[in-house]
Design an enzyme around this catalytic site. Sequence first.
Site, PDB file in Angstrom:
ATOM      1  N   ASP A  86     -85.829 -87.589 -74.519  1.00 13.84           N
ATOM      2  CA  ASP A  86     -84.875 -86.844 -73.642  1.00 13.84           C
ATOM      3  C   ASP A  86     -84.189 -87.720 -72.777  1.00 13.84           C
ATOM      4  OD1 ASP A  86     -86.448 -84.851 -74.806  1.00 13.84           O
ATOM      5  OD2 ASP A  86     -87.257 -83.792 -73.105  1.00 13.84           O
ATOM      6  N   HIS A 142     -89.578 -91.518 -79.605  1.00 13.32           N
ATOM      7  CA  HIS A 142     -89.745 -90.968 -81.137  1.00 13.32           C
ATOM      8  C   HIS A 142     -88.794 -91.858 -81.894  1.00 13.32           C
ATOM      9  CE1 HIS A 142     -92.347 -87.398 -80.082  1.00 13.32           C
ATOM     10  NE2 HIS A 142     -91.825 -87.827 -78.885  1.00 13.32           N
ATOM     11  N   SER A 226     -86.577 -95.331 -67.361  1.00 15.33           N
ATOM     12  CA  SER A 226     -86.148 -96.402 -67.935  1.00 15.33           C
ATOM     13  C   SER A 226     -85.265 -95.922 -68.796  1.00 15.33           C
ATOM     14  CB  SER A 226     -87.453 -96.744 -69.111  1.00 15.33           C
ATOM     15  OG  SER A 226     -87.368 -98.173 -69.197  1.00 15.33           O
TER      16      SER A 226
END
Length: 265
Positions: A86, A142, A226
């Site tokens: 996301d 992911h 990050s």
Amino acid sequence: MKSLLYRSFIELTNGRVTSGIIKNFAESKWSRRVVPSFAKWYGINQEEMGGSISSYPTLKDFFIRELKQGARNIDPGENTIVSPVDAVIEDVGGISSDSEFNVKGKNYSVKEMFGDRGLEGKYIGGVFMVLYLSPSHYHRIHSPVNGKVTAQYTLGKKSFPVNKMGMKHGKSTLAKNYRCITELETNYGHAAVAKVGAMFINSIELTHQGDSWRKGQDVAYFSFGSTVVLFFEKDMFEMRKDLHVPYDIRMGEVIGSYKKANKTI
């Protein structure tokens, strides 16, 4: 002058002591008290969280939370590439013949980004994509593709801010911060996932140790904000046509597709 003052201030406050204080607090039982206000301040969607707001014993546990099953859909297309996180897509562009890529008006070296591993050559003429995660985002990473891990290693020590101020006034932030590089070989060429640490807490934890990644698989997480930078070989990646910069993307959404099959593994 402004950039110099900014970098000087960050250098003074981003030391081992201050980083340690923040890290220790985030991992302490006392940090549990700030979880509700943190969730409220950043507008965290509690309906999709894997646990209740009171179930997280520390701020760190809340920050690296998992989502409910089905909260994100991983595009199943055989030829699609999905967002690993996301995030906000902050920049997309080409990699020049001298293996440089330009982010927010600053040139970065792929060789510096990857370290002295001899990997940069295959990405000349390819495409990069920068995905920024703010503290409000889900912070697990992911896999964007199906592929075999051909290289995985860490570089750098300190980390400087990767937000807009950091990108504007920092010096080679993406290529100097603490980072974990994973290169994958797919049926269509090589892709690299550069996980870049943010200021104060250089925490990039791997959750998958196997030699292959499956699209959508949970492979790592960040502690606090990050950035992920994706790199694709030449003639491998075609971006989804309706994407623009900046663009809010969710993990599992299509960011592009393979141009053509040119390898079999």
